[in-house]
Scaffold this motif. Sequence first.
Motif, PDB file in Angstrom:
ATOM      1  N   ARG A 173      83.446   4.179 -41.761  1.00 35.84           N
ATOM      2  CA  ARG A 173      83.732   4.092 -40.324  1.00 35.84           C
ATOM      3  C   ARG A 173      84.616   2.774 -40.351  1.00 35.84           C
ATOM      4  O   ARG A 173      85.575   2.836 -39.398  1.00 35.84           O
ATOM      5  CB  ARG A 173      82.455   3.591 -39.517  1.00 35.84           C
ATOM      6  CG  ARG A 173      81.805   5.000 -39.371  1.00 35.84           C
ATOM      7  CD  ARG A 173      80.418   5.045 -38.396  1.00 35.84           C
ATOM      8  NE  ARG A 173      80.911   4.493 -37.143  1.00 35.84           N
ATOM      9  CZ  ARG A 173      81.222   5.400 -36.240  1.00 35.84           C
ATOM     10  NH1 ARG A 173      81.223   6.703 -36.534  1.00 35.84           N
ATOM     11  NH2 ARG A 173      81.610   5.131 -35.052  1.00 35.84           N
ATOM     12  N   ARG A 176      84.813   5.584 -32.055  1.00 31.55           N
ATOM     13  CA  ARG A 176      84.105   6.752 -31.307  1.00 31.55           C
ATOM     14  C   ARG A 176      84.789   8.044 -31.898  1.00 31.55           C
ATOM     15  O   ARG A 176      85.685   8.261 -31.859  1.00 31.55           O
ATOM     16  CB  ARG A 176      84.296   6.906 -29.703  1.00 31.55           C
ATOM     17  CG  ARG A 176      83.666   5.812 -28.998  1.00 31.55           C
ATOM     18  CD  ARG A 176      83.944   5.887 -27.655  1.00 31.55           C
ATOM     19  NE  ARG A 176      83.454   7.251 -27.047  1.00 31.55           N
ATOM     20  CZ  ARG A 176      83.960   7.750 -25.951  1.00 31.55           C
ATOM     21  NH1 ARG A 176      84.918   7.240 -25.387  1.00 31.55           N
ATOM     22  NH2 ARG A 176      83.670   9.077 -25.618  1.00 31.55           N
ATOM     23  N   SER A 221      87.168   1.795 -28.798  1.00 29.58           N
ATOM     24  CA  SER A 221      86.832   1.267 -27.471  1.00 29.58           C
ATOM     25  C   SER A 221      87.644  -0.204 -27.501  1.00 29.58           C
ATOM     26  O   SER A 221      87.842  -0.690 -28.507  1.00 29.58           O
ATOM     27  CB  SER A 221      85.480   1.204 -27.309  1.00 29.58           C
ATOM     28  OG  SER A 221      85.001   0.405 -28.093  1.00 29.58           O
ATOM     29  N   LEU A 254      84.392  11.902 -31.759  1.00 28.52           N
ATOM     30  CA  LEU A 254      84.009  13.235 -30.769  1.00 28.52           C
ATOM     31  C   LEU A 254      84.296  14.508 -31.452  1.00 28.52           C
ATOM     32  O   LEU A 254      85.458  14.845 -31.233  1.00 28.52           O
ATOM     33  CB  LEU A 254      84.721  13.239 -29.410  1.00 28.52           C
ATOM     34  CG  LEU A 254      84.572  11.648 -28.763  1.00 28.52           C
ATOM     35  CD1 LEU A 254      85.294  11.602 -27.522  1.00 28.52           C
ATOM     36  CD2 LEU A 254      83.206  11.379 -28.108  1.00 28.52           C
TER      37      LEU A 254
END
Length: 99
Positions: free
Chosen positions: A12, A83, A37, A85
């Motif tokens: 990540r 994030r 973000s 998605l």
Amino acid sequence: MAPLQAEREYVRSQLLSLVQQAGGKIHVPGYAHMEVSKVSVTVTYDHKEVERFILHLVDVGELHLADALRGCKRESHRPAILRVLREIPKEDDDAGPEV
């Protein structure tokens, strides 16, 4: 379990760096949209300190409560997060059922 968690966090962090370098958003067709973000700031007040100060203001008859409360402000910063998605494959409505 801890080694898997550590590997997940490493991957990540690497993805976060790549997405930031690409301008904050990446679309991986068939897999996901990834975006970073923005860093945000949270403002909180120490409840006990504010209560003591309000009592003091009442005792001395001070009417400028709003200015005094600003002196009790605490800020904390939240780091940017990645994030991911996942993309959900769209079914082709015009194709009809497969045989």
